[in-house]
Design a protein around this motif. Structure first.
Motif, PDB file in Angstrom:
ATOM      1  N   VAL A   1      -8.022  -7.632  14.213  1.00 56.13           N
ATOM      2  CA  VAL A   1      -7.348  -6.375  14.531  1.00 56.13           C
ATOM      3  C   VAL A   1      -5.928  -6.639  15.031  1.00 56.13           C
ATOM      4  CG1 VAL A   1      -7.421  -4.346  16.033  1.00 56.13           C
ATOM      5  CG2 VAL A   1      -9.504  -5.155  14.950  1.00 56.13           C
ATOM      6  N   ILE A   2      -5.775  -7.657  15.865  1.00 49.36           N
ATOM      7  CA  ILE A   2      -4.429  -8.005  16.335  1.00 49.36           C
ATOM      8  C   ILE A   2      -3.546  -8.383  15.149  1.00 49.36           C
ATOM      9  CG2 ILE A   2      -3.086  -9.711  17.641  1.00 49.36           C
ATOM     10  CD1 ILE A   2      -5.340  -9.674  19.724  1.00 49.36           C
ATOM     11  N   SER A   3      -4.100  -9.139  14.205  1.00 48.17           N
ATOM     12  CA  SER A   3      -3.352  -9.515  13.006  1.00 48.17           C
ATOM     13  C   SER A   3      -2.934  -8.283  12.197  1.00 48.17           C
ATOM     14  CB  SER A   3      -4.212 -10.447  12.152  1.00 48.17           C
ATOM     15  OG  SER A   3      -3.580 -10.723  10.945  1.00 48.17           O
ATOM     16  N   GLN A   4      -3.843  -7.306  12.076  1.00 47.71           N
ATOM     17  CA  GLN A   4      -3.506  -6.077  11.363  1.00 47.71           C
ATOM     18  C   GLN A   4      -2.351  -5.350  12.047  1.00 47.71           C
ATOM     19  OE1 GLN A   4      -7.254  -3.960  11.298  1.00 47.71           O
ATOM     20  NE2 GLN A   4      -7.646  -4.566   9.189  1.00 47.71           N
ATOM     21  N   VAL A   5      -2.417  -5.243  13.361  1.00 45.78           N
ATOM     22  CA  VAL A   5      -1.366  -4.535  14.100  1.00 45.78           C
ATOM     23  C   VAL A   5      -0.032  -5.253  13.945  1.00 45.78           C
ATOM     24  CG1 VAL A   5      -0.563  -3.880  16.407  1.00 45.78           C
ATOM     25  CG2 VAL A   5      -2.934  -3.454  15.749  1.00 45.78           C
ATOM     26  N   LEU A   6      -0.051  -6.577  14.034  1.00 44.07           N
ATOM     27  CA  LEU A   6       1.192  -7.331  13.914  1.00 44.07           C
ATOM     28  C   LEU A   6       1.788  -7.266  12.510  1.00 44.07           C
ATOM     29  CD1 LEU A   6       0.330 -10.464  16.072  1.00 44.07           C
ATOM     30  CD2 LEU A   6       1.778  -8.511  16.686  1.00 44.07           C
ATOM     31  N   SER A   7       0.972  -6.928  11.501  1.00 47.65           N
ATOM     32  CA  SER A   7       1.483  -6.859  10.128  1.00 47.65           C
ATOM     33  C   SER A   7       2.032  -5.475   9.757  1.00 47.65           C
ATOM     34  CB  SER A   7       0.391  -7.278   9.141  1.00 47.65           C
ATOM     35  OG  SER A   7      -0.628  -6.316   9.089  1.00 47.65           O
ATOM     36  N   ILE A   8       1.979  -4.525  10.674  1.00 44.94           N
ATOM     37  CA  ILE A   8       2.493  -3.183  10.387  1.00 44.94           C
ATOM     38  C   ILE A   8       4.015  -3.252  10.244  1.00 44.94           C
ATOM     39  CG2 ILE A   8       2.764  -0.815  11.252  1.00 44.94           C
ATOM     40  CD1 ILE A   8       0.174  -1.249  12.860  1.00 44.94           C
ATOM     41  N   HIS A   9       4.512  -2.699   9.187  1.00 43.83           N
ATOM     42  CA  HIS A   9       5.963  -2.674   8.975  1.00 43.83           C
ATOM     43  C   HIS A   9       6.618  -1.709   9.961  1.00 43.83           C
ATOM     44  CE1 HIS A   9       6.079  -4.510   4.727  1.00 43.83           C
ATOM     45  NE2 HIS A   9       5.030  -4.929   5.376  1.00 43.83           N
ATOM     46  N   ASP A  10       7.826  -2.026  10.355  1.00 44.97           N
ATOM     47  CA  ASP A  10       8.530  -1.233  11.367  1.00 44.97           C
ATOM     48  C   ASP A  10       8.794   0.206  10.939  1.00 44.97           C
ATOM     49  OD1 ASP A  10       8.562  -3.388  13.082  1.00 44.97           O
ATOM     50  OD2 ASP A  10      10.559  -4.064  12.456  1.00 44.97           O
ATOM     51  N   ASP A  11       8.827   0.474   9.646  1.00 45.65           N
ATOM     52  CA  ASP A  11       9.142   1.825   9.181  1.00 45.65           C
ATOM     53  C   ASP A  11       7.925   2.754   9.117  1.00 45.65           C
ATOM     54  OD1 ASP A  11       8.073   0.346   7.086  1.00 45.65           O
ATOM     55  OD2 ASP A  11       9.247   1.387   5.562  1.00 45.65           O
ATOM     56  N   LEU A  12       6.725   2.241   9.426  1.00 44.81           N
ATOM     57  CA  LEU A  12       5.520   3.082   9.404  1.00 44.81           C
ATOM     58  C   LEU A  12       5.278   3.685  10.789  1.00 44.81           C
ATOM     59  CD1 LEU A  12       3.030   0.931   7.301  1.00 44.81           C
ATOM     60  CD2 LEU A  12       4.019   3.124   6.670  1.00 44.81           C
ATOM     61  N   PRO A  13       5.076   4.988  10.850  1.00 46.62           N
ATOM     62  CA  PRO A  13       4.770   5.600  12.144  1.00 46.62           C
ATOM     63  C   PRO A  13       3.363   5.212  12.600  1.00 46.62           C
ATOM     64  CG  PRO A  13       4.771   7.274  10.428  1.00 46.62           C
ATOM     65  CD  PRO A  13       5.191   5.986   9.783  1.00 46.62           C
ATOM     66  N   ILE A  14       3.229   4.987  13.907  1.00 44.19           N
ATOM     67  CA  ILE A  14       1.953   4.593  14.497  1.00 44.19           C
ATOM     68  C   ILE A  14       1.521   5.677  15.466  1.00 44.19           C
ATOM     69  CG2 ILE A  14       0.768   2.903  15.950  1.00 44.19           C
ATOM     70  CD1 ILE A  14       2.837   0.836  14.964  1.00 44.19           C
ATOM     71  N   TYR A  15       0.275   6.122  15.322  1.00 46.27           N
ATOM     72  CA  TYR A  15      -0.317   7.102  16.228  1.00 46.27           C
ATOM     73  C   TYR A  15      -1.423   6.396  16.999  1.00 46.27           C
ATOM     74  CZ  TYR A  15       2.175  10.499  13.411  1.00 46.27           C
ATOM     75  OH  TYR A  15       3.151  11.195  12.768  1.00 46.27           O
ATOM     76  N   ILE A  16      -1.342   6.441  18.306  1.00 43.40           N
ATOM     77  CA  ILE A  16      -2.338   5.782  19.146  1.00 43.40           C
ATOM     78  C   ILE A  16      -3.215   6.849  19.780  1.00 43.40           C
ATOM     79  CG2 ILE A  16      -2.709   4.289  21.138  1.00 43.40           C
ATOM     80  CD1 ILE A  16      -0.028   2.966  20.474  1.00 43.40           C
ATOM     81  N   TRP A  17      -4.527   6.699  19.602  1.00 42.19           N
ATOM     82  CA  TRP A  17      -5.496   7.674  20.079  1.00 42.19           C
ATOM     83  C   TRP A  17      -6.241   7.094  21.284  1.00 42.19           C
ATOM     84  CZ3 TRP A  17      -6.147  12.363  17.490  1.00 42.19           C
ATOM     85  CH2 TRP A  17      -5.448  12.472  16.286  1.00 42.19           C
ATOM     86  N   VAL A  18      -6.094   7.735  22.427  1.00 34.82           N
ATOM     87  CA  VAL A  18      -6.802   7.293  23.627  1.00 34.82           C
ATOM     88  C   VAL A  18      -7.286   8.494  24.427  1.00 34.82           C
ATOM     89  CG1 VAL A  18      -5.580   5.105  23.909  1.00 34.82           C
ATOM     90  CG2 VAL A  18      -4.693   7.133  25.014  1.00 34.82           C
ATOM     91  N   SER A  19      -8.322   8.263  25.189  1.00 39.68           N
ATOM     92  CA  SER A  19      -8.785   9.268  26.142  1.00 39.68           C
ATOM     93  C   SER A  19      -8.545   8.706  27.533  1.00 39.68           C
ATOM     94  CB  SER A  19     -10.269   9.583  25.913  1.00 39.68           C
ATOM     95  OG  SER A  19     -11.047   8.447  26.191  1.00 39.68           O
TER      96      SER A  19
ATOM     97  N   SER B   1       0.821  -1.206   0.000  1.00 45.53           N
ATOM     98  CA  SER B   1       0.000   0.000   0.000  1.00 45.53           C
ATOM     99  C   SER B   1       0.857   1.258   0.000  1.00 45.53           C
ATOM    100  CB  SER B   1      -0.899   0.008   1.231  1.00 45.53           C
ATOM    101  OG  SER B   1      -0.089   0.166   2.389  1.00 45.53           O
ATOM    102  N   ASN B   2       0.179   2.373  -0.087  1.00 43.36           N
ATOM    103  CA  ASN B   2       0.839   3.668  -0.017  1.00 43.36           C
ATOM    104  C   ASN B   2       0.610   4.349   1.314  1.00 43.36           C
ATOM    105  OD1 ASN B   2       1.791   3.485  -2.667  1.00 43.36           O
ATOM    106  ND2 ASN B   2      -0.165   4.191  -3.459  1.00 43.36           N
ATOM    107  N   TYR B   3       0.254   3.586   2.331  1.00 45.77           N
ATOM    108  CA  TYR B   3       0.002   4.182   3.639  1.00 45.77           C
ATOM    109  C   TYR B   3       1.279   4.782   4.204  1.00 45.77           C
ATOM    110  CZ  TYR B   3      -4.414   1.703   3.426  1.00 45.77           C
ATOM    111  OH  TYR B   3      -5.640   1.239   3.045  1.00 45.77           O
ATOM    112  N   LYS B   4       1.139   6.003   4.726  1.00 44.51           N
ATOM    113  CA  LYS B   4       2.281   6.710   5.299  1.00 44.51           C
ATOM    114  C   LYS B   4       2.229   6.740   6.816  1.00 44.51           C
ATOM    115  CE  LYS B   4       2.718   9.555   1.213  1.00 44.51           C
ATOM    116  NZ  LYS B   4       2.424  10.826   0.605  1.00 44.51           N
ATOM    117  N   LYS B   5       1.042   6.516   7.385  1.00 46.05           N
ATOM    118  CA  LYS B   5       0.866   6.515   8.837  1.00 46.05           C
ATOM    119  C   LYS B   5      -0.211   5.512   9.198  1.00 46.05           C
ATOM    120  CE  LYS B   5       1.776  11.455   9.319  1.00 46.05           C
ATOM    121  NZ  LYS B   5       1.155  12.745   9.608  1.00 46.05           N
ATOM    122  N   ILE B   6      -0.105   4.999  10.396  1.00 43.53           N
ATOM    123  CA  ILE B   6      -1.120   4.099  10.927  1.00 43.53           C
ATOM    124  C   ILE B   6      -1.678   4.745  12.195  1.00 43.53           C
ATOM    125  CG2 ILE B   6      -1.615   1.785  11.805  1.00 43.53           C
ATOM    126  CD1 ILE B   6      -0.559   1.870   8.875  1.00 43.53           C
ATOM    127  N   HIS B   7      -2.998   4.774  12.278  1.00 43.12           N
ATOM    128  CA  HIS B   7      -3.669   5.282  13.470  1.00 43.12           C
ATOM    129  C   HIS B   7      -4.339   4.093  14.159  1.00 43.12           C
ATOM    130  CE1 HIS B   7      -3.357   9.545  12.299  1.00 43.12           C
ATOM    131  NE2 HIS B   7      -3.465   9.066  11.064  1.00 43.12           N
TER     132      HIS B   7
END
Length: 184
Positions: A145-163, A68-74
């Motif tokens: 969802v766990i599978s999706q998270v585990l498949s994220i490449h190390d070079d993609l920035p991850i932003y975690i949103w919590v309250s 994909s062309n994803y530049k960030k993961i939220h």
């Protein structure tokens, strides 16, 4: 089979939580129509997008982020509120959203990184929640969802949103201990 039959069959198979999210989004867009800046054309495009998502869901791939062309993961927990703002900023195609729909503030969360831990949690939910569809939705969505998270490449920035609510804080702990810990 005509389009109406296709829609009926697809909607029938959707998890209740997903149906609620679509309905909430549609009602939100209807409310925005009163604002003169939001046109019927945009509203129609949004409805067409929902129709396409339901009729032609994207296939989940084990290497989702490598092709994909994803530049960030939220990553978000609870109610899926990020989709609309990212769409309005015209960056939804570049930034992928992973949503944990799970309510981590209830039920056991021990060993959710294992099949037994997930089974124990779903058994507790089934025995203690009256909404059978919600339990089935949780059962289907958490491993995905766990599978999706585990498949994220190390070079993609991850932003975690919590309250600061119990659900999202517990989910963040789950993410840090079980999911992020497996990627190291």
């Amino acid at each position: 089979m005509d389009i109406l039959d296709d829609i009926k069959n697809k909607v029938k198979d959707l998890p209740e939580q997903e149906v609620r999210s679509y309905l909430q989004f549609i009602l939100y867009r209807i409310a925005l129509l009163e604002d003169k800046e939001n046109s019927l054309v945009e509203f129609a495009k949004d409805l067409k997008e929902i129709l396409n998502e339901i009729l032609y869901p994207k296939v989940t791939d084990s290497d989702l982020f490598g092709k994909s062309n994803y530049k960030k993961i939220h990553i978000q927990f609870g109610y899926p509120y990020l989709r609309q703002p990212l769409k309005e900023l015209n960056i939804l195609e570049e930034e992928f959203i992973i949503a944990f729909h799970e309510n981590f503030s209830i039920a056991p969360i021990t060993s959710l990184d294992t099949e037994k831990g997930q089974t124990d949690r779903f058994d507790w939910l089934k025995n203690n929640l009256s909404n059978e569809y919600e339990v089935e939705f949780y059962k289907e969505s958490l491993p995905k969802v766990i599978s999706q998270v585990l498949s994220i490449h190390d070079d993609l920035p991850i932003y975690i949103w919590v309250s600061e609510n119990a659900n999202e804080q517990t989910a963040l702990l789950f993410y840090n201990v079980f999911v992020a810990g497996t990627k190291e």
